[in-house]
Scaffold this active site. Sequence first.
Site, PDB file in Angstrom:
ATOM      1  N   ARG A 171       0.825  -1.226   0.000  1.00  9.91           N
ATOM      2  CA  ARG A 171       0.000   0.000   0.000  1.00  9.91           C
ATOM      3  C   ARG A 171       0.858   1.274   0.000  1.00  9.91           C
ATOM      4  O   ARG A 171       0.475   2.289   0.576  1.00  9.91           O
ATOM      5  CB  ARG A 171      -0.946   0.025   1.218  1.00  9.91           C
ATOM      6  CG  ARG A 171      -1.844  -1.168   1.340  1.00  9.91           C
ATOM      7  CD  ARG A 171      -2.913  -1.239   0.263  1.00  9.91           C
ATOM      8  NE  ARG A 171      -3.655  -2.473   0.407  1.00  9.91           N
ATOM      9  CZ  ARG A 171      -3.333  -3.621  -0.208  1.00  9.91           C
ATOM     10  NH1 ARG A 171      -2.333  -3.666  -1.083  1.00  9.91           N
ATOM     11  NH2 ARG A 171      -4.033  -4.707  -0.003  1.00  9.91           N
ATOM     12  N   SER A 220     -10.434  -1.107   4.552  1.00  6.86           N
ATOM     13  CA  SER A 220      -9.588  -1.245   5.743  1.00  6.86           C
ATOM     14  C   SER A 220      -9.021   0.112   6.136  1.00  6.86           C
ATOM     15  O   SER A 220      -8.443   0.811   5.304  1.00  6.86           O
ATOM     16  CB  SER A 220      -8.419  -2.193   5.448  1.00  6.86           C
ATOM     17  OG  SER A 220      -8.924  -3.487   5.248  1.00  6.86           O
ATOM     18  N   GLU A 290      -4.205   3.174   6.617  1.00  4.25           N
ATOM     19  CA  GLU A 290      -4.111   2.950   5.166  1.00  4.25           C
ATOM     20  C   GLU A 290      -4.830   4.099   4.460  1.00  4.25           C
ATOM     21  O   GLU A 290      -4.413   4.566   3.412  1.00  4.25           O
ATOM     22  CB  GLU A 290      -4.776   1.604   4.817  1.00  4.25           C
ATOM     23  CG  GLU A 290      -4.825   1.329   3.333  1.00  4.25           C
ATOM     24  CD  GLU A 290      -5.322  -0.076   3.018  1.00  4.25           C
ATOM     25  OE1 GLU A 290      -5.086  -1.011   3.824  1.00  4.25           O
ATOM     26  OE2 GLU A 290      -5.965  -0.231   1.962  1.00  4.25           O
TER      27      GLU A 290
HETATM   28  C1  LIG Z   1     -15.753  -1.273   0.675  1.00  2.00           C
HETATM   29  C2  LIG Z   1     -14.313  -1.012   0.344  1.00  2.00           C
HETATM   30  C3  LIG Z   1     -13.450  -2.077   0.145  1.00  2.00           C
HETATM   31  C4  LIG Z   1     -12.112  -1.843  -0.164  1.00  2.00           C
HETATM   32  N1  LIG Z   1     -11.288  -2.913  -0.362  1.00  2.00           N
HETATM   33  C5  LIG Z   1     -10.004  -2.695  -0.708  1.00  2.00           C
HETATM   34  C6  LIG Z   1      -9.132  -3.802  -0.956  1.00  2.00           C
HETATM   35  O1  LIG Z   1      -9.507  -4.957  -0.905  1.00  2.00           O
HETATM   36  N2  LIG Z   1      -7.841  -3.534  -1.273  1.00  2.00           N
HETATM   37  C7  LIG Z   1      -7.371  -2.265  -1.362  1.00  2.00           C
HETATM   38  O2  LIG Z   1      -6.189  -2.086  -1.664  1.00  2.00           O
HETATM   39  N3  LIG Z   1      -8.173  -1.209  -1.125  1.00  2.00           N
HETATM   40  C8  LIG Z   1      -9.465  -1.396  -0.809  1.00  2.00           C
HETATM   41  N4  LIG Z   1     -10.273  -0.322  -0.563  1.00  2.00           N
HETATM   42  C9  LIG Z   1      -9.700   1.045  -0.588  1.00  2.00           C
HETATM   43  C10 LIG Z   1      -9.752   1.752  -1.941  1.00  2.00           C
HETATM   44  O3  LIG Z   1     -10.787   1.257  -2.758  1.00  2.00           O
HETATM   45  C11 LIG Z   1      -8.419   1.653  -2.692  1.00  2.00           C
HETATM   46  O4  LIG Z   1      -7.350   2.219  -1.954  1.00  2.00           O
HETATM   47  C12 LIG Z   1      -8.487   2.355  -4.066  1.00  2.00           C
HETATM   48  O5  LIG Z   1      -7.308   2.077  -4.767  1.00  2.00           O
HETATM   49  C13 LIG Z   1      -8.669   3.863  -3.957  1.00  2.00           C
HETATM   50  O6  LIG Z   1      -8.981   4.331  -5.260  1.00  2.00           O
HETATM   51  P1  LIG Z   1      -9.777   5.699  -5.447  1.00  2.00           P
HETATM   52  O7  LIG Z   1      -9.882   5.979  -6.892  1.00  2.00           O
HETATM   53  O8  LIG Z   1     -11.051   5.669  -4.686  1.00  2.00           O
HETATM   54  O9  LIG Z   1      -8.739   6.695  -4.773  1.00  2.00           O
HETATM   55  P2  LIG Z   1      -9.053   7.915  -3.782  1.00  2.00           P
HETATM   56  O10 LIG Z   1      -9.617   7.389  -2.515  1.00  2.00           O
HETATM   57  O11 LIG Z   1      -9.840   8.953  -4.492  1.00  2.00           O
HETATM   58  O12 LIG Z   1      -7.564   8.423  -3.513  1.00  2.00           O
HETATM   59  C14 LIG Z   1      -6.657   7.611  -2.781  1.00  2.00           C
HETATM   60  C15 LIG Z   1      -5.245   8.204  -2.929  1.00  2.00           C
HETATM   61  O13 LIG Z   1      -4.848   8.103  -4.290  1.00  2.00           O
HETATM   62  C16 LIG Z   1      -4.504   9.387  -4.799  1.00  2.00           C
HETATM   63  N5  LIG Z   1      -4.875   9.424  -6.208  1.00  2.00           N
HETATM   64  C17 LIG Z   1      -6.084   9.175  -6.764  1.00  2.00           C
HETATM   65  N6  LIG Z   1      -6.013   9.254  -8.099  1.00  2.00           N
HETATM   66  C18 LIG Z   1      -4.730   9.563  -8.397  1.00  2.00           C
HETATM   67  C19 LIG Z   1      -4.016   9.792  -9.616  1.00  2.00           C
HETATM   68  N7  LIG Z   1      -4.633   9.717 -10.811  1.00  2.00           N
HETATM   69  N8  LIG Z   1      -2.692  10.068  -9.542  1.00  2.00           N
HETATM   70  C20 LIG Z   1      -2.056  10.153  -8.351  1.00  2.00           C
HETATM   71  N9  LIG Z   1      -2.678   9.966  -7.160  1.00  2.00           N
HETATM   72  C21 LIG Z   1      -3.995   9.657  -7.196  1.00  2.00           C
HETATM   73  C22 LIG Z   1      -5.310  10.373  -3.967  1.00  2.00           C
HETATM   74  O14 LIG Z   1      -4.730  11.649  -3.981  1.00  2.00           O
HETATM   75  C23 LIG Z   1      -5.209   9.711  -2.594  1.00  2.00           C
HETATM   76  O15 LIG Z   1      -3.980   9.987  -1.985  1.00  2.00           O
HETATM   77  C24 LIG Z   1     -11.623  -0.516  -0.265  1.00  2.00           C
HETATM   78  C25 LIG Z   1     -12.513   0.555  -0.086  1.00  2.00           C
HETATM   79  C26 LIG Z   1     -13.848   0.318   0.211  1.00  2.00           C
HETATM   80  C27 LIG Z   1     -14.778   1.485   0.381  1.00  2.00           C
END
Ligand SMILES: Cc1cc2nc3c(=O)[nH]c(=O)nc-3n(C[C@H](O)[C@H](O)[C@H](O)COP(=O)(O)OP(=O)(O)OC[C@H]3O[C@@H](n4cnc5c(N)ncnc54)[C@H](O)[C@@H]3O)c2cc1C
Length: 297
Positions: A171, A220, A290
């Site tokens: 992560r 998480s 995380e």
């Molecule tokens: C129900 C649920 C289950 C989940 N299960 C998992 C799992 O199994 N495994 C897991 O790893 N995660 C899980 N997550 C967490 C999450 O989905 C991941 O971390 C996902 O990768 C975040 O993507 P996002 O587009 O929503 O990013 P955001 O939440 O919008 O951003 C997260 C980070 O990424 C940065 N970011 C976003 N886009 C870019 C870009 N284009 N360039 C540079 N930085 C960027 C943001 O600035 C921020 O720091 C879960 C979340 C939920 C709600």
Amino acid sequence: MSVAVAPEFNARVRRNEPLSRHTSWHVGGPAEVFFNPRDAADLAAFLRTAPPGVPIQWIGLGSNLLVRDGGIRGIVISTHGTLDELNRLNETTVRAEAGVACARIARHCIRWGLGPAEFFAGIPGTLGGALAMNAGAFGGETWEHVRSVETIDRAGRTHTRPRGEYRVGYRQVTGPAAEEWFIAAELSFERRPGAHAGEVRTLLARRKASQPIGEWSCGSVFTNPPGDHAARLIEACGLKGFRVGDASVSQKHANFIINHGHASAQDLERLITHVRDEVARAHGVRLEPEVRIVGVP
Ligand SMILES: Cc1cc2nc3c(=O)[nH]c(=O)nc-3n(C[C@H](O)[C@H](O)[C@H](O)COP(=O)(O)OP(=O)(O)OC[C@H]3O[C@@H](n4cnc5c(N)ncnc54)[C@H](O)[C@@H]3O)c2cc1C
């Protein structure tokens, strides 16, 4: 002083956009300036004219972000619903833009007979967020598949960088430049003609049995410490169900914190701090969030 944007973007940016509309916890104060580019060229034009020195925060689907109640000063760039091209380049390589939902990558790879990509179905975010987090599920991780990434910097210049330029961990991803963001990636997979959607459904059903899917969470909250599970440590402290305001530790999975509808970001952050302190006191282990906590209180 408010953030000035170039006249051609004035009508297209949203000012004081509530970020609670853009995060899976449904909390977060306003973004001073919120911009949703039409495509990569539009994004580059916007960045070229953005005032220097103004902070820039990226947001995908907000599924791993705790935005504080005071919101975000400066510019928020959202890739939701845009930068969404997904193509197969050759037998085993796929190019996806940063706004593509991970679940869509999983679906298309299955259709193309490529894998293992099923794990992408478990990540409710964009590819950009998955690249920033090295998101992983069901034993797979995003960067295991990255050949190269395309990035954009503050000046709107694009770069293509091979995987080797990044330090990638659990992560955690560190790139060669601080203010450079992902706009696309080339991902490589193996030929897996047998992979099918049924496998994804089985994985998701198994997860639904152990996690509060469908409730307002960010997945998480803490990373797992070496050799242990954050959920086990939290549960052993008797914290399941522990509540601050309208937020509580999930009864189903102790590493999830739920917003029951009216929690503030402050409730969530206080609960995170409480859980962290209790686990440190009882087990001598310091849990690391995380979830990315951003913005002003
Ligand atoms: C129900 C649920 C289950 C989940 N299960 C998992 C799992 O199994 N495994 C897991 O790893 N995660 C899980 N997550 C967490 C999450 O989905 C991941 O971390 C996902 O990768 C975040 O993507 P996002 O587009 O929503 O990013 P955001 O939440 O919008 O951003 C997260 C980070 O990424 C940065 N970011 C976003 N886009 C870019 C870009 N284009 N360039 C540079 N930085 C960027 C943001 O600035 C921020 O720091 C879960 C979340 C939920 C709600």
